[in-house]
Design an enzyme around this catalytic site. Structure first.
Site, PDB file in Angstrom:
ATOM      1  N   GLY A  82     104.139  -5.668 -80.868  1.00 56.54           N
ATOM      2  CA  GLY A  82     105.044  -4.838 -80.065  1.00 56.54           C
ATOM      3  C   GLY A  82     106.006  -5.698 -79.258  1.00 56.54           C
ATOM      4  N   ALA A  83     106.760  -5.050 -78.381  1.00 54.00           N
ATOM      5  CA  ALA A  83     107.693  -5.769 -77.501  1.00 54.00           C
ATOM      6  C   ALA A  83     107.910  -4.937 -76.240  1.00 54.00           C
ATOM      7  CB  ALA A  83     109.029  -5.992 -78.205  1.00 54.00           C
ATOM      8  N   GLY A  96     104.272  -8.482 -71.458  1.00 52.22           N
ATOM      9  CA  GLY A  96     103.793  -7.482 -70.497  1.00 52.22           C
ATOM     10  C   GLY A  96     102.269  -7.442 -70.468  1.00 52.22           C
ATOM     11  N   GLY A  97     101.667  -7.790 -71.583  1.00 49.06           N
ATOM     12  CA  GLY A  97     100.201  -7.822 -71.673  1.00 49.06           C
ATOM     13  C   GLY A  97      99.630  -9.224 -71.466  1.00 49.06           C
ATOM     14  N   GLU A 103     101.000 -15.200 -78.622  1.00 46.11           N
ATOM     15  CA  GLU A 103     101.861 -14.403 -79.521  1.00 46.11           C
ATOM     16  C   GLU A 103     102.932 -15.296 -80.148  1.00 46.11           C
ATOM     17  OE1 GLU A 103     101.447 -10.094 -77.213  1.00 46.11           O
ATOM     18  OE2 GLU A 103     103.125 -11.384 -76.739  1.00 46.11           O
ATOM     19  N   LYS A 121     112.307   0.927 -76.081  1.00 49.65           N
ATOM     20  CA  LYS A 121     112.308  -0.536 -75.912  1.00 49.65           C
ATOM     21  C   LYS A 121     113.630  -1.172 -76.351  1.00 49.65           C
ATOM     22  CE  LYS A 121     107.861  -0.505 -74.759  1.00 49.65           C
ATOM     23  NZ  LYS A 121     106.788  -1.125 -75.479  1.00 49.65           N
TER      24      LYS A 121
HETATM   25  C1  5RP Z   1     101.748  -8.325 -74.791  1.00 49.96           C
HETATM   26  C2  5RP Z   1     103.070  -7.947 -75.359  1.00 49.96           C
HETATM   27  C3  5RP Z   1     103.219  -6.562 -75.878  1.00 49.96           C
HETATM   28  O1  5RP Z   1     103.685  -6.620 -77.192  1.00 49.96           O
HETATM   29  C4  5RP Z   1     104.213  -5.822 -75.025  1.00 49.96           C
HETATM   30  O2  5RP Z   1     103.786  -5.887 -73.686  1.00 49.96           O
HETATM   31  C5  5RP Z   1     104.340  -4.358 -75.470  1.00 49.96           C
HETATM   32  O3  5RP Z   1     103.175  -3.680 -75.160  1.00 49.96           O
HETATM   33  P1  5RP Z   1     102.933  -2.159 -75.548  1.00 49.96           P
HETATM   34  O4  5RP Z   1     102.806  -2.113 -77.039  1.00 49.96           O
HETATM   35  O5  5RP Z   1     101.651  -1.818 -74.850  1.00 49.96           O
HETATM   36  O6  5RP Z   1     104.101  -1.355 -75.054  1.00 49.96           O
HETATM   37  O7  5RP Z   1     103.993  -8.716 -75.411  1.00 49.96           O
HETATM   38  O8  5RP Z   1     101.765  -9.601 -74.226  1.00 49.96           O
END
Ligand code: 5RP
Length: 225
Positions: A82-83, A96-97, A103, A121
């Site tokens: 994801g992003a 964000g995670g 990654e 996004k």
């Molecule tokens: C984690 C990331 C995720 O891909 C990003 O935070 C998007 O998260 P989500 O799919 O929960 O919206 O970079 O480090």
């Protein structure tokens, strides 16, 4: 459709990019989690996966998918993740995670990065989402001063449980989130921040962005490439 339903739709669509008999790189976050659940349904078709975080490794294993150490893998056809933000050229903000460094490492070994995200996004200019920067703990104050000198507003990310302590990543490091950067030249900012001593990596994926982006929208899955 809810944001989760949009994420689930793109997670399902991403299964088309899985290459039979190969190892796949798998990202982190809620969209990646939906993808892992889909991958579990076709696990007999793949050799296994490389995970970009401990949480992802655990979820992959819970589906009975073999998790390989990256050091055992020379290359893989695809990395799916994801992003937090993505622009029309495939440059992204991620982290964000808090899994940005792993990654970026796993993505660097893959031949293709497939980004899966809900339509919210997609942005014209990156930087509304605070840019995560992973730092060596002893350097967080000096790195924060240097990030402020670049025009951003740095904030040390704290644990979500409210104990007031810094969040510690899978790599034993801290995250500084940088607010207020209008990132018109993502590759330049990616390089500048990575050159600050004490920075492990930053969440800009511009030097190696997404090759394909599957965006979940009310009108269906849109593909950018
Ligand atoms: C984690 C990331 C995720 O891909 C990003 O935070 C998007 O998260 P989500 O799919 O929960 O919206 O970079 O480090």
């Amino acid at each position: 459709m809810t944001q989760d339903e949009l994420k689930q739709t793109v997670a399902k669509a991403a299964i088309d990019y899985v290459v039979d008999g190969e190892i796949i790189g798998v990202g982190t976050g809620s969209t990646a989690n939906f993808f892992i659940d889909e991958l579990g349904k076709i696990k007999h078709r793949i050799k296994g996966a490389v995970a970009s975080s401990e949480a992802t490794a655990e979820r992959l294993r819970s589906h009975g998918i073999t998790v390989f150490d990256l050091n055992e893998v020379e290359t893989m056809p695809v990395y799916i993740d994801g992003a937090d933000e993505i622009n029309g050229s495939g440059a992204m903000i991620k982290g964000g995670g808090a899994a940005l460094t792993r990654e970026k490492i796993v993505a660097s070994v893959a031949q293709k990065f497939v980004c899966i995200a809900d339509g919210s996004k997609l942005v014209d200019v990156l930087g509304t989402f605070p840019l995560p920067v992973e730092v060596i703990p002893m350097s967080h104050a000096v790195v924060a001063r240097k990030l402020a000198a670049l025009g951003g507003e740095p904030r040390l990310r704290l644990n979500k449980n409210g104990d007031g302590k810094p969040l510690v990543t899978d790599n034993g490091c801290y995250i500084i989130d940088v607010l207020g950067l209008a990132i018109t030249d993502p590759a330049d900012i990616e390089d500048k921040i990575n050159n600050i001593v004490g920075v492990v990596t930053n969440g800009l994926f511009a030097r190696q962005g997404a090759n394909v982006c599957l965006l979940g929208t009310a009108e269906g899955v849109k593909k950018l490439e």
